[in-house]
Design an enzyme around this catalytic site. Structure first.
Site, PDB file in Angstrom:
ATOM      1  N   TYR A 146     -15.742  55.175 -50.135  1.00  0.00           N
ATOM      2  CA  TYR A 146     -15.528  53.816 -49.620  1.00  0.00           C
ATOM      3  C   TYR A 146     -15.678  52.837 -50.776  1.00  0.00           C
ATOM      4  O   TYR A 146     -16.580  52.975 -51.613  1.00  0.00           O
ATOM      5  CB  TYR A 146     -16.542  53.469 -48.531  1.00  0.00           C
ATOM      6  CG  TYR A 146     -16.498  52.010 -48.119  1.00  0.00           C
ATOM      7  CD1 TYR A 146     -15.630  51.576 -47.129  1.00  0.00           C
ATOM      8  CD2 TYR A 146     -17.308  51.064 -48.754  1.00  0.00           C
ATOM      9  CE1 TYR A 146     -15.568  50.239 -46.760  1.00  0.00           C
ATOM     10  CE2 TYR A 146     -17.248  49.726 -48.399  1.00  0.00           C
ATOM     11  CZ  TYR A 146     -16.377  49.320 -47.401  1.00  0.00           C
ATOM     12  OH  TYR A 146     -16.308  48.002 -47.056  1.00  0.00           O
TER      13      TYR A 146
ATOM     14  N   GLU B 247     -10.426  45.982 -49.191  1.00  0.00           N
ATOM     15  CA  GLU B 247     -11.190  47.157 -48.773  1.00  0.00           C
ATOM     16  C   GLU B 247     -10.317  48.407 -48.792  1.00  0.00           C
ATOM     17  O   GLU B 247      -9.210  48.398 -48.246  1.00  0.00           O
ATOM     18  CB  GLU B 247     -11.750  46.943 -47.367  1.00  0.00           C
ATOM     19  CG  GLU B 247     -12.575  48.129 -46.854  1.00  0.00           C
ATOM     20  CD  GLU B 247     -13.056  47.917 -45.427  1.00  0.00           C
ATOM     21  OE1 GLU B 247     -14.270  47.743 -45.228  1.00  0.00           O
ATOM     22  OE2 GLU B 247     -12.210  47.925 -44.511  1.00  0.00           O
TER      23      GLU B 247
END
Length: 404
Positions: free
Chosen positions: A125, A213
């Site tokens: 992530y 993101e």
């Protein structure tokens, strides 16, 4: 301004960020053709069909009334066609959309990157955004990527790493290496991660993002580092520098009243309450919303008419508030500094006369520049508008109105 995944990936590629390739389509037949094209180009037997909406949680979300998830793997052209047919035109409900869900008008048919090879695959992530407390950009990343990153942040915050970068500086090589090291990479994967993070940060700055993101950030079995998903939010205030990016706006994904408000340069956010409010200045708006709650009501919207409000913009805001059937009362709270109170009053009067019979109680508090003239205008209009001097008095009138 939010972007769809397929739009975000195309922009990232311009900054040399490796991404999972895909083809956006809007029909099941086009999805099947996209699968065939990807199979020829990349040699994959599988393809991933992804609903394109402005919301996260698509992999766990389902199309209303079915068991079809918003992200699914197709094993052949017919399978991909069926999945796309199940998703397109349906309403996808995810943890971020709430029960209302979002209509899916397009899907992305993407290449399979989970192919077997010499090394294990891994999901990470990574996101970049502004840390307002530090006044610096921050890269947040974790070895635990995938659909449950929120649970990771909640249960094991020690697995979330942060790297700060001063806004007037580029990402330094040692910082990119530090990120790759914390991901536990070595060899070719380490080098590829350093390049990826550097290019991604350049994209964040170059595109004037407010948030970028990548989840999952993926290491393939042959040590490539690619963005499997991409969520990009652009800073609206910087769109003047990017007319090409402004053209990517998908207003079908936005609340219609917020779209209409933007045409009049009104700062408007729709909420779920029963008291509409019109205020000048964000700070006063927040205080007004607090007073509404203390009075027993719930704000139905955030509406800041700003310092350049005139009768036309006030009327537009008034009409937008009235479009919400949940609104049981309207509180107009203006402190005249730059904006003149008499202009606001005239806007209210014009809107009232133009719209016709308004059954919703209207409470007006006007203080500051030309407040006396504004009061005279309202009193002379003959309209059923209640006035207040203090904000507490206005809140009491709101309380009585919603309980009537």
């Amino acid at each position: 301004m939010n972007l769809h995944e397929y739009q975000a990936k195309e922009l990232l590629k311009k900054y040399n960020v490796p991404v999972q390739e895909g083809i956006p389509v809007d029909t099941p037949e086009a999805a099947a053709e996209a699968y065939k094209q990807l199979k020829v180009q990349y040699g994959n037997e599988f393809a991933v069909v992804k609903a394109q909406i402005h919301a996260g949680g698509r992999g766990k979300g389902k199309i209303r009334g079915t068991e079809q998830k918003g992200v699914a793997v197709g094993k052949n052209a017919e399978d991909v066609k069926t999945i796309a047919g199940n998703i397109l035109g349906g309403t996808l409900i995810t943890i971020q959309t709430g029960p209302a869900g979002k209509l899916v008008n397009k899907v992305l048919v993407a290449q399979d990157v989970y192919y077997p090879g010499a090394n294990p695959v891994k999901e990470f992530y990574l996101s970049i955004l502004l840390d307002r407390t530090e006044g610096e950009n921050v890269i947040m990343y974790s070895t635990e990527g995938g659909m449950d990153i929120e649970e990771v942040a909640h249960s094991t915050p020690e697995k979330i790493f942060k790297e700060w970068v001063k806004p007037n500086m580029t990402l330094q090589p040692f910082q990119a290496r530090n990120i790759a090291f914390n991901f536990g990479l070595r060899g070719e994967a380490f080098k590829n991660m350093v390049k990826f993070v550097t290019s991604l940060y350049n994209a964040y700055v170059g595109l004037d993002c407010s948030m970028l993101e990548i989840n999952p950030l993926f290491k393939t079995s042959d040590e490539k580092i690619i963005a499997v998903d991409a969520k990009v939010n652009l800073d609206d205030n910087a769109l003047m520098r990017h007319p090409d990016l402004e053209a990517l706006r998908d207003i079908s994904e936005e609340d219609p009243t917020e779209v209409e408000a933007s045409k009049y340069n009104l700062n408007f956010v729709k909420l779920d309450g029963n008291v509409g409010c019109m205020v000048n200045g964000a700070g006063l708006a927040m205080a007004t919303m607090d007073m509404i709650k203390l009075s027993g009501g719930e704000p139905a919207n955030f509406l800041d008419v700003g310092g350049t409000a005139n009768a036309q913009t006030v009327e537009a805001g008034f009409r937008i508030i009235l479009k919400d059937p949940k609104v049981q009362a309207i509180l107009i709270n203006i402190f005249g500094g730059i904006v003149r109170c008499d202009r606001v009053a005239q806007g209210v009067i014009d809107a009232y006369k133009s719209i016709g019979n308004i059954t919703v109680p209207i409470i007006v508090r006007l203080q500051g520049t030309n407040a006396a003239e504004a009061k005279e205008l309202i009193e002379a209009s003959g309209l059923k508008v209640q006035s207040a001097t203090l904000l507490s008095e206005a809140a009491d009138l709101v309380n009585k109105a919603i309980k009537a």
